[in-house]
Scaffold this active site. Structure first.
Site, short mmCIF file in Angstrom:
data_model
loop_
_atom_site.label_atom_id
_atom_site.label_comp_id
_atom_site.label_asym_id
_atom_site.label_seq_id
_atom_site.Cartn_x
_atom_site.Cartn_y
_atom_site.Cartn_z
N CYS A 65 0.89 -1.15 -0.02
CA CYS A 65 -0.08 0.00 -0.04
C CYS A 65 0.94 1.11 -0.13
O CYS A 65 1.68 1.40 0.76
CB CYS A 65 -1.14 -0.05 1.22
SG CYS A 65 -1.51 1.62 1.64
N GLU A 66 0.63 2.28 -0.87
CA GLU A 66 1.59 3.25 -0.89
C GLU A 66 1.36 4.18 0.05
O GLU A 66 1.88 5.26 0.17
CB GLU A 66 1.26 4.19 -2.54
CG GLU A 66 -0.11 4.63 -2.67
CD GLU A 66 -0.01 5.38 -4.26
OE1 GLU A 66 -0.84 6.24 -4.11
OE2 GLU A 66 0.46 4.63 -5.05
N HIS A 67 0.00 4.12 0.99
CA HIS A 67 -0.13 4.99 1.84
C HIS A 67 0.30 4.70 3.10
O HIS A 67 0.83 5.50 4.07
CB HIS A 67 -1.77 5.13 2.09
CG HIS A 67 -2.43 5.64 0.73
ND1 HIS A 67 -3.65 5.01 0.38
CD2 HIS A 67 -2.04 6.47 -0.22
CE1 HIS A 67 -4.14 5.90 -0.47
NE2 HIS A 67 -3.08 6.56 -0.92
N HIS A 68 0.74 3.37 3.63
CA HIS A 68 1.22 2.86 4.61
C HIS A 68 2.37 1.91 4.62
O HIS A 68 2.91 1.53 5.78
CB HIS A 68 0.08 1.95 5.60
CG HIS A 68 -1.11 3.18 5.76
ND1 HIS A 68 -2.33 2.82 5.12
CD2 HIS A 68 -1.33 3.94 6.55
CE1 HIS A 68 -3.28 3.72 5.42
NE2 HIS A 68 -2.67 4.54 6.53
N GLN A 99 -4.93 -0.41 -4.67
CA GLN A 99 -5.39 -1.49 -5.62
C GLN A 99 -6.35 -1.04 -6.89
O GLN A 99 -6.21 -1.58 -8.09
CB GLN A 99 -6.45 -2.46 -4.76
CG GLN A 99 -6.87 -3.65 -5.44
CD GLN A 99 -7.72 -4.37 -4.78
OE1 GLN A 99 -7.39 -4.58 -3.30
NE2 GLN A 99 -8.88 -5.09 -4.93
N HIS A 127 -6.07 -6.01 2.86
CA HIS A 127 -5.03 -5.05 3.00
C HIS A 127 -4.68 -5.13 4.40
O HIS A 127 -5.32 -4.93 5.36
CB HIS A 127 -5.59 -3.81 2.68
CG HIS A 127 -5.93 -3.56 1.32
ND1 HIS A 127 -5.09 -2.70 0.45
CD2 HIS A 127 -6.69 -4.31 0.32
CE1 HIS A 127 -5.55 -2.90 -0.93
NE2 HIS A 127 -6.53 -3.88 -0.80
N CYS A 180 -3.20 -2.96 6.04
CA CYS A 180 -3.26 -1.56 6.35
C CYS A 180 -4.66 -1.18 7.03
O CYS A 180 -4.88 -0.48 8.15
CB CYS A 180 -3.27 -0.37 5.52
SG CYS A 180 -4.02 -0.49 3.92
#
Length: 186
Positions: A75-78, A116, A144, A146
Site C-alpha cells: 500500500c502506497e499510503h502505509h 489496488q 489489506h 493497513c
C-alpha cells in the site's frame, strides 16, 4: 549528504525507540533495505522486457482467462502489504499472449507501491496495449494489512476492484460470462 536505504532503516529503528546496536537488530537495516528493494522490484522492469515478444498468431477469438494469479503488493499510503489474487481475461484479435506473461505483468505492477484501484487499471491497460484485444477484464480481490493490522482492524474484509475494457465493458453478456467463469456472479 544523502542517507542510504539501510541508514534510513536504522533511523526508523531509533525513531521507534529501539537500539539498533542490540544483537538482534545489528543487520536489520541491511535486511530491511534488501527486502524493500525486492518487494518493489517492479520499478526495475518494463512491459517490453516482460512480454519479450511472446505474442503468437492465433485464429482464436474466444475469451482467454487466467484466474487466481497470486499477488503481493505494498500500500502506497502505509507501506504495508496487501495480498490477493487477480483474474485476467482478454478476447484475442489475431494474436495471443504467452500464458506466463499475464502473471508476470500482474507481478510487475504489483511489485510497486500501489493502491489496488490503480493496480487493476494498470494491468488492464498493459494487456490491452500489448494484445490489442477486443476486450480486457481484470478483477482483483485482496486483503489489506493497513486495514487489518491497524486503523479499523477488520480481519475478514476483502477489497474487490474491476476494470472492463472494450467488449467486456460494452457487452453485458460478455462481462457476465467472465464473472461466471471466475466464480464472481450467481
Amino acid at each position: 549528504m544523502t542517507l542510504s536505504l539501510p541508514q534510513h532503516y536504522r533511523e526508523i529503528l531509533v525513531g521507534l525507540g529501539e537500539d539498533p546496536e542490540r544483537e538482534g537488530l545489528l543487520d536489520t537495516p541491511k535486511r530491511a533495505a534488501k527486502a524493500m528493494q525486492y518487494l518493489c522490484h517492479g520499478y526495475e522492469q518494463t512491459l517490453e522486457e516482460i512480454v519479450n515478444g511472446a505474442l503468437f498468431a492465433s485464429e482464436s477469438d474466444e475469451m482467454v482467462i487466467v484466474k487466481d494469479i497470486e499477488l503481493y503488493s505494498l500500500c502506497e499510503h502505509h507501506l504495508l502489504p496487501f495480498i490477493g489474487k487477480a483474474h485476467v481475461a482478454y478476447i484475442p484479435t489475431g494474436k495471443v499472449l504467452g500464458l506466463s506473461k499475464i502473471a508476470r505483468i500482474v507481478d510487475m505492477y504489483a511489485r510497486r507501491l500501489q493502491i489496488q484501484e490503480n493496480l487493476t487499471r494498470q494491468i488492464a491497460d498493459a494487456i490491452q496495449g500489448v494484445t490489442m484485444a477486443a476486450g480486457v477484464a481484470v478483477v482483483i480481490e485482496a486483503q489489506h494489512m493497513c486495514m487489518m493490522m491497524r486503523g479499523v482492524e477488520k480481519q475478514n474484509s476483502t477489497m474487490n476492484t474491476s476494470v472492463m475494457l472494450g467488449a467486456f465493458r460494452e457487452s453485458t453478456t460478455t462481462r457476465m460470462e467472465f464473472l461466471q467463469l471466475i466464480g464472481r456472479s450467481k
